[in-house]
Scaffold this active site. Sequence first.
Site, PDB file in Angstrom:
ATOM      1  N   LYS A 168       3.544   0.449   1.106  1.00 39.38           N
ATOM      2  CA  LYS A 168       2.601   0.502   2.211  1.00 39.38           C
ATOM      3  C   LYS A 168       1.334   1.249   1.782  1.00 39.38           C
ATOM      4  O   LYS A 168       1.400   2.279   1.108  1.00 39.38           O
ATOM      5  CB  LYS A 168       3.228   1.196   3.417  1.00 39.38           C
ATOM      6  CG  LYS A 168       4.396   0.444   4.017  1.00 39.38           C
ATOM      7  CD  LYS A 168       3.952  -0.811   4.736  1.00 39.38           C
ATOM      8  CE  LYS A 168       5.113  -1.486   5.441  1.00 39.38           C
ATOM      9  NZ  LYS A 168       4.680  -2.628   6.267  1.00 39.38           N
ATOM     10  N   ASP A 197       0.884  -3.612   1.327  1.00 38.59           N
ATOM     11  CA  ASP A 197       0.688  -3.957   2.739  1.00 38.59           C
ATOM     12  C   ASP A 197      -0.152  -2.880   3.416  1.00 38.59           C
ATOM     13  O   ASP A 197       0.270  -1.723   3.495  1.00 38.59           O
ATOM     14  CB  ASP A 197       2.050  -4.081   3.416  1.00 38.59           C
ATOM     15  CG  ASP A 197       1.966  -4.551   4.860  1.00 38.59           C
ATOM     16  OD1 ASP A 197       0.855  -4.790   5.358  1.00 38.59           O
ATOM     17  OD2 ASP A 197       3.035  -4.685   5.489  1.00 38.59           O
ATOM     18  N   GLU A 223      -1.301  -7.512   1.570  1.00 36.09           N
ATOM     19  CA  GLU A 223      -0.880  -8.067   2.863  1.00 36.09           C
ATOM     20  C   GLU A 223      -1.673  -7.461   4.016  1.00 36.09           C
ATOM     21  O   GLU A 223      -1.869  -6.246   4.067  1.00 36.09           O
ATOM     22  CB  GLU A 223       0.614  -7.779   3.031  1.00 36.09           C
ATOM     23  CG  GLU A 223       1.228  -8.248   4.322  1.00 36.09           C
ATOM     24  CD  GLU A 223       2.722  -7.951   4.354  1.00 36.09           C
ATOM     25  OE1 GLU A 223       3.276  -7.853   5.470  1.00 36.09           O
ATOM     26  OE2 GLU A 223       3.336  -7.806   3.271  1.00 36.09           O
ATOM     27  N   GLU A 249       2.301 -12.214   9.756  1.00 40.45           N
ATOM     28  CA  GLU A 249       3.226 -11.576  10.689  1.00 40.45           C
ATOM     29  C   GLU A 249       2.600 -11.336  12.060  1.00 40.45           C
ATOM     30  O   GLU A 249       3.328 -11.177  13.048  1.00 40.45           O
ATOM     31  CB  GLU A 249       3.737 -10.254  10.129  1.00 40.45           C
ATOM     32  CG  GLU A 249       2.721  -9.122  10.110  1.00 40.45           C
ATOM     33  CD  GLU A 249       3.331  -7.798   9.656  1.00 40.45           C
ATOM     34  OE1 GLU A 249       3.611  -6.954  10.516  1.00 40.45           O
ATOM     35  OE2 GLU A 249       3.534  -7.626   8.444  1.00 40.45           O
ATOM     36  N   ASP A 272       6.466 -15.365  10.769  1.00 43.76           N
ATOM     37  CA  ASP A 272       7.618 -14.690  11.366  1.00 43.76           C
ATOM     38  C   ASP A 272       8.184 -15.603  12.449  1.00 43.76           C
ATOM     39  O   ASP A 272       7.483 -15.979  13.391  1.00 43.76           O
ATOM     40  CB  ASP A 272       7.132 -13.359  11.953  1.00 43.76           C
ATOM     41  CG  ASP A 272       8.239 -12.523  12.577  1.00 43.76           C
ATOM     42  OD1 ASP A 272       9.065 -13.084  13.324  1.00 43.76           O
ATOM     43  OD2 ASP A 272       8.254 -11.300  12.360  1.00 43.76           O
ATOM     44  N   HIS A 299       7.898 -12.523   7.184  1.00 42.77           N
ATOM     45  CA  HIS A 299       7.935 -11.122   7.571  1.00 42.77           C
ATOM     46  C   HIS A 299       9.239 -10.780   8.283  1.00 42.77           C
ATOM     47  O   HIS A 299       9.644 -11.464   9.220  1.00 42.77           O
ATOM     48  CB  HIS A 299       6.746 -10.842   8.503  1.00 42.77           C
ATOM     49  CG  HIS A 299       6.843  -9.548   9.261  1.00 42.77           C
ATOM     50  ND1 HIS A 299       7.172  -9.486  10.605  1.00 42.77           N
ATOM     51  CD2 HIS A 299       6.652  -8.268   8.853  1.00 42.77           C
ATOM     52  CE1 HIS A 299       7.166  -8.227  10.999  1.00 42.77           C
ATOM     53  NE2 HIS A 299       6.862  -7.469   9.964  1.00 42.77           N
TER      54      HIS A 299
END
Length: 362
Positions: A168, A197, A223, A249, A272, A299
């Site tokens: 992240k 992400d 992401e 997502e 998703d 996701h």
Amino acid sequence: MSIITTATALLADIAVETDRTDAVQAFVKQETILVEINSTGGLRGTGYSYTIGTGGSSVLALLQGHLLPLLVGEDARNVEGLWQRLFASTRSTTTGAITSLALAAVDTALWDLRCKRAGEPLWRLAGGHRREVPVYDTEGGWLHLSPDDLVESALRAQQAGWAGVKIKLGKPRADEDAERMRAVREAVGPSLHIMTDANQSQTVSSALQLAAAIEPFGPYWLEEPMPADDIGGHAQLARATRIPIAVGESMYAITQFRNYLETRAASIVQVDAARIGGITPWLKVAHLAESHNVMVCPHFLMELHVSLVAAVPNGKFVEYIPQLRAVTRTEMTVRDGMAIAPDEPGIGIDWDWDALDNRRVS
């Protein structure tokens, strides 16, 4: 025929298994919305969707007050027709998260029925491309974790033969994010994929700086760097960096994916199944991505997505975030770095109804 006799819904809160933080929020619990559909012949289908802390009661209200009554007396075999009818009945609330999440709970229940009626697992009935797919880990990459923690988790995934790990991003400075990337890359070498992400935390200018800072460490993708509705910003970033851009997502309609693909604003699709409205539209997005020579790496929802990724030829990875172990009797099988789609008829989730009842929200 397979006439729907009853359609009911419930809401259950499932605690997270570990602290989960990103650049914009913390995942405090999974509000899980389940739909049960019974049909003539004694078959029952169970579907679900989720939120990560708020909105579950609103999804439940839409189902109970509007959507589920429309199902009784209908033929459960007409999955596409039922999806379209329910979607049309919610024109004033589409396109949006609440409606898509409600539709997804119904649609996955109808697919569970479809698979059980056919005596086939989801991965085969939805396409049957292969049964095993590579898996990557997200649980060891949350934003609050230290570089040492990230390295330890990445080495563990590498030793298990997994394809990659996700880190992240979204620290106050881009060099802090780059340092996290550097620590992991130096520890694992060039062979392990490192996904990144930013969870929609960036502006166009900061995303450009962030991409430049982490690019030397070979990220497999970047992401959701910016808000999902900023297609132009993502297109500008995609032209400026060699890092593949991943989105999906936070998108709730097929046309949103089409616009990203047509403008080359993303080269990885992370659709998703809950947020797009179920398995029916998920497959449409996957085939749309295939027509653009783009891979699908969905996701979350690994327990469902393992079967969908296995179904389509451009399915690439399953994201490992276990969340249903407290309310299921079995869990997704991972062997030698590969997630294995369940082979039993249905969507492949063996719910523990006593555990769900204990977590039911009244």
